[in-house]
Design a protein around this motif. Structure first.
Motif, PDB file in Angstrom:
ATOM      1  N   VAL A 120      38.107  -7.892  17.233  1.00 48.13           N
ATOM      2  CA  VAL A 120      38.967  -7.791  16.061  1.00 48.13           C
ATOM      3  C   VAL A 120      38.451  -6.711  15.114  1.00 48.13           C
ATOM      4  O   VAL A 120      39.198  -5.923  14.534  1.00 48.13           O
ATOM      5  CB  VAL A 120      39.061  -9.160  15.363  1.00 48.13           C
ATOM      6  CG1 VAL A 120      39.807  -9.031  14.031  1.00 48.13           C
ATOM      7  CG2 VAL A 120      39.761 -10.170  16.256  1.00 48.13           C
ATOM      8  N   GLY A 121      37.116  -6.636  14.921  1.00 53.90           N
ATOM      9  CA  GLY A 121      36.543  -5.620  14.029  1.00 53.90           C
ATOM     10  C   GLY A 121      36.802  -4.216  14.540  1.00 53.90           C
ATOM     11  O   GLY A 121      37.121  -3.304  13.769  1.00 53.90           O
ATOM     12  N   GLN A 122      36.621  -4.061  15.855  1.00 54.22           N
ATOM     13  CA  GLN A 122      36.883  -2.727  16.420  1.00 54.22           C
ATOM     14  C   GLN A 122      38.350  -2.353  16.260  1.00 54.22           C
ATOM     15  O   GLN A 122      38.677  -1.200  15.953  1.00 54.22           O
ATOM     16  CB  GLN A 122      36.479  -2.704  17.888  1.00 54.22           C
ATOM     17  CG  GLN A 122      34.971  -2.766  18.118  1.00 54.22           C
ATOM     18  CD  GLN A 122      34.621  -2.815  19.590  1.00 54.22           C
ATOM     19  OE1 GLN A 122      35.469  -3.131  20.425  1.00 54.22           O
ATOM     20  NE2 GLN A 122      33.357  -2.525  19.904  1.00 54.22           N
ATOM     21  N   ALA A 123      39.228  -3.298  16.499  1.00 56.84           N
ATOM     22  CA  ALA A 123      40.657  -3.020  16.327  1.00 56.84           C
ATOM     23  C   ALA A 123      40.966  -2.676  14.888  1.00 56.84           C
ATOM     24  O   ALA A 123      41.765  -1.786  14.577  1.00 56.84           O
ATOM     25  CB  ALA A 123      41.480  -4.218  16.802  1.00 56.84           C
ATOM     26  N   PHE A 124      40.302  -3.440  13.971  1.00 58.56           N
ATOM     27  CA  PHE A 124      40.519  -3.160  12.558  1.00 58.56           C
ATOM     28  C   PHE A 124      40.055  -1.748  12.202  1.00 58.56           C
ATOM     29  O   PHE A 124      40.723  -1.015  11.482  1.00 58.56           O
ATOM     30  CB  PHE A 124      39.781  -4.217  11.729  1.00 58.56           C
ATOM     31  CG  PHE A 124      39.931  -4.025  10.252  1.00 58.56           C
ATOM     32  CD1 PHE A 124      41.112  -4.369   9.603  1.00 58.56           C
ATOM     33  CD2 PHE A 124      38.887  -3.484   9.486  1.00 58.56           C
ATOM     34  CE1 PHE A 124      41.247  -4.189   8.241  1.00 58.56           C
ATOM     35  CE2 PHE A 124      39.045  -3.291   8.138  1.00 58.56           C
ATOM     36  CZ  PHE A 124      40.214  -3.651   7.496  1.00 58.56           C
ATOM     37  N   GLN A 125      38.881  -1.367  12.724  1.00 61.33           N
ATOM     38  CA  GLN A 125      38.350  -0.035  12.451  1.00 61.33           C
ATOM     39  C   GLN A 125      39.276   1.038  13.014  1.00 61.33           C
ATOM     40  O   GLN A 125      39.554   2.044  12.375  1.00 61.33           O
ATOM     41  CB  GLN A 125      36.941   0.120  13.060  1.00 61.33           C
ATOM     42  CG  GLN A 125      36.313   1.494  12.863  1.00 61.33           C
ATOM     43  CD  GLN A 125      36.111   1.827  11.403  1.00 61.33           C
ATOM     44  OE1 GLN A 125      35.908   0.914  10.573  1.00 61.33           O
ATOM     45  NE2 GLN A 125      36.176   3.102  11.061  1.00 61.33           N
ATOM     46  N   ALA A 126      39.748   0.800  14.240  1.00 59.21           N
ATOM     47  CA  ALA A 126      40.676   1.766  14.844  1.00 59.21           C
ATOM     48  C   ALA A 126      41.949   1.902  14.019  1.00 59.21           C
ATOM     49  O   ALA A 126      42.499   2.991  13.838  1.00 59.21           O
ATOM     50  CB  ALA A 126      41.009   1.350  16.275  1.00 59.21           C
ATOM     51  N   GLY A 127      42.377   0.737  13.507  1.00 58.42           N
ATOM     52  CA  GLY A 127      43.580   0.781  12.667  1.00 58.42           C
ATOM     53  C   GLY A 127      43.357   1.607  11.422  1.00 58.42           C
ATOM     54  O   GLY A 127      44.226   2.373  11.002  1.00 58.42           O
ATOM     55  N   ASN A 128      42.185   1.447  10.817  1.00 58.19           N
ATOM     56  CA  ASN A 128      41.878   2.234   9.622  1.00 58.19           C
ATOM     57  C   ASN A 128      41.808   3.730   9.936  1.00 58.19           C
ATOM     58  O   ASN A 128      42.245   4.572   9.147  1.00 58.19           O
ATOM     59  CB  ASN A 128      40.565   1.762   8.999  1.00 58.19           C
ATOM     60  CG  ASN A 128      40.730   0.455   8.235  1.00 58.19           C
ATOM     61  OD1 ASN A 128      41.836   0.107   7.815  1.00 58.19           O
ATOM     62  ND2 ASN A 128      39.628  -0.286   8.043  1.00 58.19           N
ATOM     63  N   GLU A 129      41.202   4.054  11.086  1.00 60.21           N
ATOM     64  CA  GLU A 129      41.107   5.470  11.463  1.00 60.21           C
ATOM     65  C   GLU A 129      42.498   6.065  11.691  1.00 60.21           C
ATOM     66  O   GLU A 129      42.782   7.198  11.286  1.00 60.21           O
ATOM     67  CB  GLU A 129      40.244   5.600  12.723  1.00 60.21           C
ATOM     68  CG  GLU A 129      38.766   5.268  12.490  1.00 60.21           C
ATOM     69  CD  GLU A 129      37.981   5.278  13.791  1.00 60.21           C
ATOM     70  OE1 GLU A 129      38.607   5.427  14.859  1.00 60.21           O
ATOM     71  OE2 GLU A 129      36.735   5.118  13.727  1.00 60.21           O
ATOM     72  N   ARG A 130      43.341   5.286  12.370  1.00 59.10           N
ATOM     73  CA  ARG A 130      44.705   5.796  12.603  1.00 59.10           C
ATOM     74  C   ARG A 130      45.453   5.953  11.282  1.00 59.10           C
ATOM     75  O   ARG A 130      46.221   6.890  11.110  1.00 59.10           O
ATOM     76  CB  ARG A 130      45.453   4.846  13.518  1.00 59.10           C
ATOM     77  CG  ARG A 130      44.836   4.605  14.881  1.00 59.10           C
ATOM     78  CD  ARG A 130      44.836   5.849  15.766  1.00 59.10           C
ATOM     79  NE  ARG A 130      43.714   6.708  15.496  1.00 59.10           N
ATOM     80  CZ  ARG A 130      42.458   6.461  15.923  1.00 59.10           C
ATOM     81  NH1 ARG A 130      42.167   5.360  16.587  1.00 59.10           N
ATOM     82  NH2 ARG A 130      41.503   7.325  15.675  1.00 59.10           N
ATOM     83  N   LYS A 131      45.204   5.023  10.363  1.00 55.57           N
ATOM     84  CA  LYS A 131      45.870   5.127   9.066  1.00 55.57           C
ATOM     85  C   LYS A 131      45.428   6.410   8.357  1.00 55.57           C
ATOM     86  O   LYS A 131      46.254   7.136   7.771  1.00 55.57           O
ATOM     87  CB  LYS A 131      45.551   3.912   8.192  1.00 55.57           C
ATOM     88  CG  LYS A 131      46.197   4.013   6.796  1.00 55.57           C
ATOM     89  CD  LYS A 131      45.677   2.945   5.854  1.00 55.57           C
ATOM     90  CE  LYS A 131      46.323   1.615   6.151  1.00 55.57           C
ATOM     91  NZ  LYS A 131      45.989   0.604   5.098  1.00 55.57           N
TER      92      LYS A 131
END
Length: 446
Positions: A120-131
């Motif tokens: 979940v943390g990695q997905a969250f981080q990826a989401g932030n990077e994409r944002k």
């Protein structure tokens, strides 16, 4: 059993992805919407919360009202089951509760595993990077955006961006102008900008207006072509020539009548043969040939037999003129000489006492050129010899047998006109007198 880790609280329920996306999963380089991640994190939180709520404290394991531990096979030991029953927990699915395996994967497509906190943390981080990438792209095209905004706030801004759909290529756009098409952004055109079109004046050789963009029309000036100035068989600017082809110019020998060379084109010069002898000295004076005025004086010569006798004639307040001879144009010498003992000419005057004027003179073109004059009362005057040089404008006179006179002539002689030798008698004093003029012999002129 007590738990020390805080649940990953995630309150934003987000938006559930479509079933097709849940089946396909996230693809490489894909930038999923934030609300999808919100949904995933929220669901993971809810599931964990539900699991924790159902797990009893560790001290209740195997006790009444507590929970039963599982053996090595994943089953509740038979001794903990009432009446020897076996309870088997099914594997969890999208529709059934059960045992679920944890997974750290963030790019999988399985539906029978549960994401770990790490996943979940990695997905969250990826989401932030994409944002962050989305925000940067929006800002680059002039759209205000911030990473502090939610996906719900960013997605409408993305949807509002007009995506290039054209098919223009660099060869369709002016050089230096940036553009985008359906396949690429930040392209620069290469059509040269030529400025104003201007005016093209046709000449003998081709003129090229280089390819490119012209801001004004290109005007090719019209060529007015007179057909009669263009050779037959030749067309200039759409005008067919009508000028006849006459071939070689040739030689023209002037004659006594006009020679006509027809209008048209001659492939060589027209030569009019010159006449080296056509000069003023070879043309009779007073005659003009082709603009050349002659200066040749006629070779005149001859003689005249004089035979004048007026008889005795009265004169009173009068002027009497007596022409002795008129010599032709071109005469330059006059010679009138004595013959033996008789004079060639005489003037005899009979007067009542008043003097009378007597003149020998030349008349040319209306001009009077005096030779000799005398004013006497009466008497006989003989003229024995007279020589006149009209070139030197001088004369020599012998009269009354011995008296001689040489002098210059005053006046203008036009040798292209005839000259008259005459005697003039003038009586202007009111005397009634008589006179007689005689002239004989041969007068020579040349």
């Amino acid at each position: 059993m007590s738990f020390t880790e805080k649940l990953p609280d995630w309150g934003n329920p987000g938006t559930e992805p479509p079933e097709s996306k849940k089946q396909a999963g996230f693809l490489p380089s894909e930038k999923p919407p934030a609300d999808w991640f919100n949904w995933l994190f929220n669901r993971a939180y809810k599931v964990l919360e539900e699991i924790r709520s159902k797990v009893e404290l560790i001290g209740n394991k195997g006790k009444p009202g507590g929970y039963a531990g599982l053996d090595s096979t994943g089953k509740i030991p038979p001794e903990l089951l009432p009446d020897g029953q076996e309870i088997v927990l099914p594997d969890a699915s999208l529709t059934e509760k059960g045992i679920v395996q944890l997974s750290n994967a963030t790019n999988g497509i399985r539906e029978n595993v549960a994401a770990t906190e790490k996943a979940v943390g990695q997905a969250f981080q990826a989401g932030n990077e994409r944002k962050a990438e989305v925000v940067a792209a929006l800002v680059a095209i002039g759209v205000q955006a911030s990473t502090s905004e939610t996906w719900a706030q960013l997605i409408p801004k993305i949807a509002a961006v007009i995506r290039a759909t054209g098919d223009a290529t660099v060869s369709d756009v002016i050089a230096g102008k940036a553009f985008s098409n359906a396949t690429a952004n930040g392209l620069t055109g290469n059509i040269p900008d030529r400025g104003a079109g201007g005016i093209v004046t046709p000449g003998a050789t081709d003129q090229t207006k280089a390819a490119g963009r012209y801001t004004t029309a290109i005007t090719i000036k019209g060529v007015p072509v007179p057909a009669d100035k263009v050779l037959t068989g030749t067309t200039i600017a759409g005008t067919a020539g009508t000028m006849a082809n006459r071939g070689a110019g040739g030689l023209i020998i002037p004659g006594t009548t006009n020679i006509t060379k027809q209008a048209g084109y001659y492939s060589s010069d027209i030569i009019i043969r010159g006449e080296p002898n056509k000069i003023p000295a070879n043309i009779k004076q007073g005659i003009s040939i082709d603009g050349v005025t002659g200066t040749l004086k006629p070779n005149v010569s001859g003689q005249v037999q004089l035979a004048l006798d007026t008889g005795k004639a009265p004169i009173w307040n009068q002027t009497k003129l007596h022409d002795l001879v008129t010599v032709p144009a071109g005469t330059t010498l006059i010679n009138w000489g004595r013959n033996g003992a008789s004079p060639y000419g005489s003037i005899e005057m009979t007067s009542n006492g008043n003097p009378t004027n007597r003149y020998i003179e030349l008349v040319n073109n209306g001009n009077i050129i005096p030779i000799y004059s005398i004013t006497e009362v009466s008497g006989l005057y003989n003229y024995d010899y007279l020589y006149v040089d009209l070139r030197a404008m001088s004369f020599f006179l012998i009269y009354s047998g011995a008296a001689q006179m040489y002098n210059t002539l005053t006046g203008v002689i036009d040798h292209n006109l005839p000259t008259t030798l005459r005697i003039r008698i003038v009586e202007d004093r009111g005397s009634n007198i008589t006179y007689r003029v005689t002239a004989s012999g041969i007068l020579h002129y040349a």
